[in-house]
Design a protein around this motif. Structure first.
Motif, mmCIF file in Angstrom:
data_model
loop_
_atom_site.group_PDB
_atom_site.id
_atom_site.type_symbol
_atom_site.label_atom_id
_atom_site.label_comp_id
_atom_site.label_asym_id
_atom_site.label_seq_id
_atom_site.Cartn_x
_atom_site.Cartn_y
_atom_site.Cartn_z
ATOM 1 N N GLY A 80 4.260 5.171 -4.587
ATOM 2 C CA GLY A 80 3.977 5.791 -5.716
ATOM 3 C C GLY A 80 3.652 7.196 -5.913
ATOM 4 N N HIS A 81 3.129 7.648 -4.701
ATOM 5 C CA HIS A 81 2.520 9.068 -4.914
ATOM 6 C C HIS A 81 3.457 10.035 -4.622
ATOM 7 N N LYS A 82 4.671 9.716 -4.478
ATOM 8 C CA LYS A 82 5.954 10.566 -4.206
ATOM 9 C C LYS A 82 6.565 10.894 -5.845
ATOM 10 N N ALA A 101 11.644 6.073 -0.323
ATOM 11 C CA ALA A 101 10.307 7.050 -0.667
ATOM 12 C C ALA A 101 10.828 8.324 -1.284
ATOM 13 N N GLN A 102 11.961 8.724 -0.808
ATOM 14 C CA GLN A 102 12.123 10.201 -1.318
ATOM 15 C C GLN A 102 13.466 10.251 -2.158
ATOM 16 N N SER A 103 13.715 9.011 -2.690
ATOM 17 C CA SER A 103 14.687 9.004 -3.758
ATOM 18 C C SER A 103 14.253 8.518 -5.254
ATOM 19 N N ALA A 153 5.087 15.813 6.282
ATOM 20 C CA ALA A 153 3.744 15.933 6.290
ATOM 21 C C ALA A 153 2.879 15.020 7.252
ATOM 22 N N CYS A 154 3.795 13.811 7.610
ATOM 23 C CA CYS A 154 3.179 12.827 8.620
ATOM 24 C C CYS A 154 3.229 13.375 9.995
ATOM 25 N N THR A 155 4.179 14.384 10.219
ATOM 26 C CA THR A 155 4.088 14.968 11.703
ATOM 27 C C THR A 155 3.538 16.191 11.613
ATOM 28 N N SER A 210 0.732 -1.219 -0.063
ATOM 29 C CA SER A 210 -0.004 -0.071 0.033
ATOM 30 C C SER A 210 0.786 1.266 0.012
ATOM 31 N N GLY A 211 2.142 1.257 0.009
ATOM 32 C CA GLY A 211 2.945 2.259 0.233
ATOM 33 C C GLY A 211 4.360 2.094 0.998
ATOM 34 N N ALA A 212 5.070 2.938 1.073
ATOM 35 C CA ALA A 212 6.385 2.907 1.804
ATOM 36 C C ALA A 212 6.298 2.301 3.441
ATOM 37 N N THR A 213 5.084 2.991 3.910
ATOM 38 C CA THR A 213 4.962 2.513 5.284
ATOM 39 C C THR A 213 4.905 1.120 5.507
ATOM 40 N N GLU A 214 3.892 0.511 4.827
ATOM 41 C CA GLU A 214 3.762 -0.873 4.644
ATOM 42 C C GLU A 214 5.156 -1.587 4.353
HETATM 43 N N1 PMP Z 1 9.538 7.072 3.988
HETATM 44 C C1 PMP Z 1 9.881 8.323 3.681
HETATM 45 C C2 PMP Z 1 11.267 8.798 3.758
HETATM 46 C C3 PMP Z 1 8.754 9.255 3.471
HETATM 47 O O1 PMP Z 1 9.137 10.452 2.950
HETATM 48 C C4 PMP Z 1 7.419 8.760 3.360
HETATM 49 C C5 PMP Z 1 6.311 9.524 3.037
HETATM 50 N N2 PMP Z 1 6.351 10.789 3.841
HETATM 51 C C6 PMP Z 1 7.109 7.459 3.904
HETATM 52 C C7 PMP Z 1 8.279 6.551 4.190
HETATM 53 C C8 PMP Z 1 5.776 6.601 3.951
HETATM 54 O O2 PMP Z 1 5.252 6.950 2.862
HETATM 55 P P1 PMP Z 1 3.570 6.568 2.686
HETATM 56 O O3 PMP Z 1 3.004 7.612 3.607
HETATM 57 O O4 PMP Z 1 3.309 6.758 1.483
HETATM 58 O O5 PMP Z 1 3.286 5.065 3.166
#
Ligand code: PMP
Length: 380
Positions: free
Chosen positions: A199-201, A177-179, A321-323, A69-73
């Protein structure tokens, strides 16, 4: 009012080409890739093509790509997989400036007895490699390190760290995620066992991500099911995967040209700010990804600056954005030894290939005016 979007490290716009490729998969080709009928098989073939494009983007093979689902997962899956692969190794080595998706999981794991070693950075944002070398021991399950920092853009020497880990027989994961989309990624050159991105980055939609798992390594599912070779259960995010495949192709085609243009625009912002406002400094040193700048406006209240910029149509951020909404200073800037006041006066601006020279001109003019007024308020 015209909007000026300078928050591409938080998320990017889905490109028209990406959207166009995705649209038929909502209501025309809506089969489930696990179904054996025509609709299902058509979906399955499209997934294979998209997986191939993502694999090519990383110089990996299709079998090494797990859609998440994304980098967090993906970050969670890499960390949990490493611990599961080596049940007797209970140490994880990371840095003080990782994304919260890594640090929050590690905090939880620490409560269960996992020893988490966070390697510090210096004022430039550089990792202390000597400390990392001594921290990686035979009882380490994983070294997990971000490729580029989401707040400052500072790039870590991933291949070097991977080699330190591998010399001790330790697995290596990078959070890219940021590269991804900003630097050319090659999993062989980076020598990683796991690599995460979202993907969304890079102009694909939200809710789709990737974990690269090197051939021969057993990934432990966080979600069980037969999909993704038993590594990530649940019906595939067909539209997201199709979009990601196209976004990866576009990013790979454009990366070197787009990046020099983006870097020039970013440098122009920095130079203008440094020339015009004596109280501005840049947080983080080269090497950095080309699209990010983190500027300290000494003496200014960052939240207030952000609010005024927003009212003028400029979208930026104070850090991750996450904080956002968190009134505490950024853990990344504090880890670099920046004091609390300066950390709370720092602004992140992140560009994309859609940022124009006009956007930059406008930003510089709005930002200079607001910051100057805030420093010397007109008293009636
Ligand atoms: N790792 C890094 C370095 C990020 O910048 C982010 C998104 N801000 C994430 C992980 C998490 O990505 P996502 O919220 O799409 O799961």
């Amino acid at each position: 009012m015209t909007s000026y979007y300078f928050d591409n490290n938080a998320t990017t716009r889905v490109l028209p080409e990406v959207l166009h490729a995705m649209l038929p998969w909502f209501s025309e080709h809506y089969g489930n890739a696990s179904s054996s009928h025509q609709f299902g098989q058509f979906a399955k073939e499209a997934l294979m093509t998209a997986r191939g494009a993502v694999a090519k983007f990383l110089h990996a093979s299709s079998a090494e790509i797990v859609f998440t689902s994304g980098a967090t997962e993906s970050n969670h899956m890499a960390i949990m997989s490493a611990l599961a692969m080596h049940p007797t190794r209970r140490r994880i080595v990371t840095s003080t400036v990782e994304h919260s998706s890594t640090l929050r999981l590690l905090d939880e794991l620490a409560k269960t007895g996992v020893e988490v070693i966070q390697i510090p950075v210096n004022a430039k944002g550089e990792l202390n490699l000597a400390q990392l070398k001594t921290a990686v021991t035979e009882d380490t399950a994983l070294v997990t390190l971000m490729h580029a920092n989401n707040e400052t853009g500072v790039i870590f020497p991933i291949a070097e760290v991977a080699s330190i880990a591998h010399k001790k027989g330790v697995l290596f994961h990078t959070d890219a995620a940021q590269s991804a989309g900003k630097l050319a990624l090659d999993v062989t050159q980076l020598a990683c066992d796991f690599l995460s991105f979202s993907g969304h980055k890079l102009h694909a939609p939200k809710g789709i991500g990737v974990l690269f798992v090197k051939k021969g390594i057993t990934a432990k599912p966080l979600i069980y099911g037969h999909q993704e070779r038993n590594r990530r259960g649940g019906t595939e995010n067909q539209t997201g995967i199709i979009g990601l495949g196209v976004a990866c192709q576009l990013a790979q085609l454009a990366i070197s040209n787009a990046n020099s243009t983006i870097a020039n625009l970013r440098n122009e912002i920095e130079q203008s700010m440094l020339n015009m406002l004596p109280f501005v400094s840049v947080n983080g040193a080269e090497p950095r990804v080309p699209n990010t700048t983190n500027l300290c406006f000494t003496g200014l209240h960052g939240e207030e600056l952000l609010h005024k910029l927003n009212k003028a149509g400029v979208m930026a951020s104070l850090g991750s954005a996450c904080t956002a909404g968190d009134t505490n200073p950024s853990h990344v800037l504090l880890a670099m030894g920046i004091n609390r006041e300066d950390a709370l006066s720092s602004l992140r601006l992140s560009l994309s290939k859609e940022t124009t020279a006009d956007d930059v001109k406008k930003l510089v003019s709005i930002l200079t005016q607001i910051a100057t007024e805030m420093r010397s308020p007109v008293t009636a």
